[in-house]
Design a protein around this motif. Structure first.
Motif, mmCIF file in Angstrom:
data_model
loop_
_atom_site.group_PDB
_atom_site.id
_atom_site.type_symbol
_atom_site.label_atom_id
_atom_site.label_comp_id
_atom_site.label_asym_id
_atom_site.label_seq_id
_atom_site.Cartn_x
_atom_site.Cartn_y
_atom_site.Cartn_z
ATOM 1 N N PHE A 1 36.586 -65.361 -33.645
ATOM 2 C CA PHE A 1 35.325 -65.534 -34.058
ATOM 3 C C PHE A 1 35.192 -65.681 -35.565
ATOM 4 C CE2 PHE A 1 33.875 -64.320 -29.692
ATOM 5 C CZ PHE A 1 33.222 -65.576 -29.393
ATOM 6 N N ARG A 2 34.531 -66.705 -36.034
ATOM 7 C CA ARG A 2 34.365 -66.528 -37.642
ATOM 8 C C ARG A 2 33.584 -65.595 -38.336
ATOM 9 N NH1 ARG A 2 38.386 -69.243 -37.556
ATOM 10 N NH2 ARG A 2 38.630 -71.648 -37.874
ATOM 11 N N ASN A 3 32.344 -65.414 -37.447
ATOM 12 C CA ASN A 3 31.637 -64.366 -37.901
ATOM 13 C C ASN A 3 30.812 -63.547 -36.546
ATOM 14 O OD1 ASN A 3 29.037 -65.981 -37.212
ATOM 15 N ND2 ASN A 3 29.796 -67.402 -38.805
ATOM 16 N N PRO A 4 30.018 -62.582 -36.697
ATOM 17 C CA PRO A 4 29.358 -61.967 -35.547
ATOM 18 C C PRO A 4 28.212 -62.774 -34.977
ATOM 19 C CG PRO A 4 29.692 -60.503 -37.586
ATOM 20 C CD PRO A 4 30.169 -61.738 -38.011
ATOM 21 N N ALA A 5 27.812 -63.667 -35.910
ATOM 22 C CA ALA A 5 26.456 -64.311 -35.271
ATOM 23 C C ALA A 5 27.109 -65.338 -34.226
ATOM 24 C CB ALA A 5 25.879 -65.313 -36.456
ATOM 25 N N ASP A 6 28.307 -65.732 -34.499
ATOM 26 C CA ASP A 6 28.938 -66.923 -33.221
ATOM 27 C C ASP A 6 29.275 -66.123 -31.998
ATOM 28 O OD1 ASP A 6 28.790 -68.835 -34.982
ATOM 29 O OD2 ASP A 6 30.884 -69.013 -35.355
ATOM 30 N N ILE A 7 29.085 -64.830 -32.032
ATOM 31 C CA ILE A 7 29.102 -64.293 -30.697
ATOM 32 C C ILE A 7 27.895 -64.391 -29.841
ATOM 33 C CG2 ILE A 7 29.484 -61.836 -29.525
ATOM 34 C CD1 ILE A 7 30.784 -60.838 -31.917
ATOM 35 N N ASP A 8 26.700 -64.347 -30.540
ATOM 36 C CA ASP A 8 25.370 -64.642 -29.890
ATOM 37 C C ASP A 8 25.374 -66.188 -29.451
ATOM 38 O OD1 ASP A 8 24.189 -62.015 -30.184
ATOM 39 O OD2 ASP A 8 23.508 -62.669 -32.362
ATOM 40 N N TYR A 9 25.904 -67.110 -30.339
ATOM 41 C CA TYR A 9 25.818 -68.404 -30.100
ATOM 42 C C TYR A 9 26.797 -68.930 -28.879
ATOM 43 C CZ TYR A 9 26.409 -73.559 -30.963
ATOM 44 O OH TYR A 9 26.340 -74.885 -30.666
ATOM 45 N N TYR A 10 27.803 -68.191 -28.826
ATOM 46 C CA TYR A 10 28.935 -68.270 -27.562
ATOM 47 C C TYR A 10 28.415 -67.840 -26.318
ATOM 48 C CZ TYR A 10 32.013 -65.236 -25.180
ATOM 49 O OH TYR A 10 32.405 -64.187 -24.001
ATOM 50 N N GLU A 11 27.430 -66.694 -26.289
ATOM 51 C CA GLU A 11 26.796 -66.308 -24.923
ATOM 52 C C GLU A 11 25.661 -67.337 -24.772
ATOM 53 O OE1 GLU A 11 25.531 -62.234 -25.404
ATOM 54 O OE2 GLU A 11 27.557 -61.547 -24.609
ATOM 55 N N THR A 12 24.865 -67.972 -25.681
ATOM 56 C CA THR A 12 24.147 -68.899 -25.353
ATOM 57 C C THR A 12 24.649 -69.877 -24.685
ATOM 58 O OG1 THR A 12 22.655 -68.091 -27.308
ATOM 59 C CG2 THR A 12 22.092 -70.559 -26.505
ATOM 60 N N LEU A 13 25.609 -70.600 -25.431
ATOM 61 C CA LEU A 13 26.345 -71.613 -24.787
ATOM 62 C C LEU A 13 26.989 -71.525 -23.337
ATOM 63 C CD1 LEU A 13 28.614 -73.211 -27.893
ATOM 64 C CD2 LEU A 13 26.454 -74.004 -26.704
ATOM 65 N N LEU A 14 27.452 -70.238 -23.280
ATOM 66 C CA LEU A 14 27.960 -69.779 -21.979
ATOM 67 C C LEU A 14 26.548 -69.804 -21.064
ATOM 68 C CD1 LEU A 14 29.827 -66.444 -22.128
ATOM 69 C CD2 LEU A 14 30.485 -68.364 -21.019
ATOM 70 N N LYS A 15 25.694 -69.282 -21.162
ATOM 71 C CA LYS A 15 24.286 -69.144 -20.135
ATOM 72 C C LYS A 15 23.681 -70.393 -20.110
ATOM 73 C CE LYS A 15 23.285 -64.226 -21.223
ATOM 74 N NZ LYS A 15 22.555 -63.436 -22.178
ATOM 75 N N GLU A 16 23.457 -71.072 -20.893
ATOM 76 C CA GLU A 16 22.820 -72.499 -20.886
ATOM 77 C C GLU A 16 24.003 -73.419 -20.284
ATOM 78 O OE1 GLU A 16 20.923 -73.715 -24.413
ATOM 79 O OE2 GLU A 16 19.961 -72.314 -24.534
ATOM 80 N N GLY A 17 25.131 -73.353 -20.665
ATOM 81 C CA GLY A 17 26.030 -74.489 -19.979
ATOM 82 C C GLY A 17 26.022 -73.912 -18.254
ATOM 83 N N PHE A 18 26.197 -72.687 -17.935
ATOM 84 C CA PHE A 18 26.061 -72.388 -16.744
ATOM 85 C C PHE A 18 24.770 -72.673 -15.853
ATOM 86 C CE2 PHE A 18 25.591 -69.726 -12.981
ATOM 87 C CZ PHE A 18 26.761 -69.563 -12.433
#
Length: 367
Positions: free
Chosen positions: A206-223
């Motif tokens: 991960f490039r920065n901690p904020a991307d962890i939140d973004y990755y979780e958003t993409l996970l949930k919304e994609g699902f």
């Protein structure tokens, strides 16, 4: 033409111009293009990537893997007819829908043939992100043995097999062997917590901690995008695996994207909703094939026990499965692909010859 001829089993021997070794996975093979060919295609086709981005041709096969082994059938059948085209068609459909919903791009730049993706090189996030909406499979087996903590999330008492979970659960695991992360064993596919990721975000790419939140958003919304579409088709999206990576676009902006495949019968469990309401599980995914293998062999522990990998490999190598077994799997894959995309999956008479012709004539990648 025999059925075996219509199956693309070997996909790492195509005469695509490359100066690197062909990387062959369980199902796909990746041909990294030369720098000159990458630059030429980016310019000719106008792909939205950096001018010097490395590109690859990703060729899917009809091979079927389960329990970390490749399986084959009688009559020289080295794969499942229609499986490769079905997987690609489903992924293409979901990736398009993700973009339409403003989620994120994928690593795919072009689709010259049902078996081929032209992709850009991504720096992968070293996490296999599993989303679960129901308790089943390995999670149920652990729960039944008394486990209640899954990747740092406490799951309530009193759940029953195949029940819908109180909320969508994200249970990540490592992608590959990661060394030197406190509390995370250096083995492939080991469960991790969100705290592990937060405290060692750079080790997971991960490039920065904020991307962890973004990755979780993409996970949930994609699902949720896939789940709601499948619901319209009378199907339940039970669980799935997502993978992510970083790429740079033509303007030099770095972005997090979806990669590998999404929402396919290989990476997900999909159940028939009407059957589920009647208390039955009808799998429209590879899970059906796994169950079939567990019932087919007298000692299923060989398939479930990681300490018996040598015996398992021998089982897959020495046993040609009945042709009707692979045709049943073919029916599941092509059936769910046609349901999702609304288009027929047609078997190619000679997939390899078609691929070679297209890559030679339209892309200049074969001498």
């Amino acid at each position: 033409m025999s059925l075996a001829d219509q199956v693309l089993a070997v996909n790492d021997d195509l005469p695509i111009r490359t100066d690197k070794p062909v990387h062959s996975g369980k199902v796909r093979s990746v041909y990294w293009l030369t720098d000159a060919d990458s630059r030429r295609l980016i310019e000719e086709k106008g792909y939205d990537v950096a001018p010097d981005a490395p590109l690859a041709i990703m060729v899917i096969s009809d091979r079927i893997s389960a329990f970390d082994c490749i399986w084959h059938g009688e009559g020289g059948l080295k794969g499942v007819p229609g499986k490769g085209a079905a997987l690609n068609a489903i992924s293409n459909h979901w990736f398009k829908l993700f973009r339409a919903n403003g989620l994120a791009d994928s690593h795919i730049l072009d689709i010259p043939h049902p078996f081929i993706w032209i992709v850009q090189k991504a720096k992968p996030v070293m996490i296999e992100a599993i989303c679960r909406q129901y308790i089943t499979g390995s999670m149920w087996r652990s729960y039944e043995k008394g486990e209640r903590d899954f990747c740092g999330i406490e799951v309530p008492e009193g759940l029953s097999k195949d029940q819908k979970l109180p909320e969508l659960l994200i249970t990540p695991s490592t992608k590959g062997i990661l060394e030197g992360i406190p509390g995370v064993p250096a083995v492939d596919d080991v469960n991790i917590t969100r705290k592990n990721i937060e405290e060692n975000f750079a080790a997971f790419n991960f490039r920065n901690p904020a991307d962890i939140d973004y990755y979780e958003t993409l996970l949930k919304e994609g699902f949720n995008v896939i789940s709601s579409e499948l619901e319209k088709l009378g199907q339940i999206f039970v669980d799935t695996k997502f993978e992510f990576g970083y790429v740079t676009d033509a303007s030099g902006k770095e972005k997090l994207i979806y990669m590998d495949e999404v929402g396919t019968p290989d990476s997900s469990r999909i159940w028939d909703e009407a059957a589920f309401r009647d208390g039955k599980i009808i799998e429209n995914s590879k899970e059906d094939f796994r169950q079939l293998l567990l019932n087919h062999f007298p000692d299923p522990d060989i398939l479930l026990n990681k300490d018996r990998m040598e015996e398992r490999a021998a089982l897959a190598r020495d046993n040609a499965l009945p042709q009707e077994v692979l045709m049943q799997v073919s029916k599941i894959y092509t059936g769910i692909a046609e349901k999702i995309t609304g288009k027929k999956i047609t078997l190619s008479e000679n997939p390899k010859a078609e691929i070679v012709a297209i890559l030679r004539e339209d892309y200049g990648l074969i001498d």
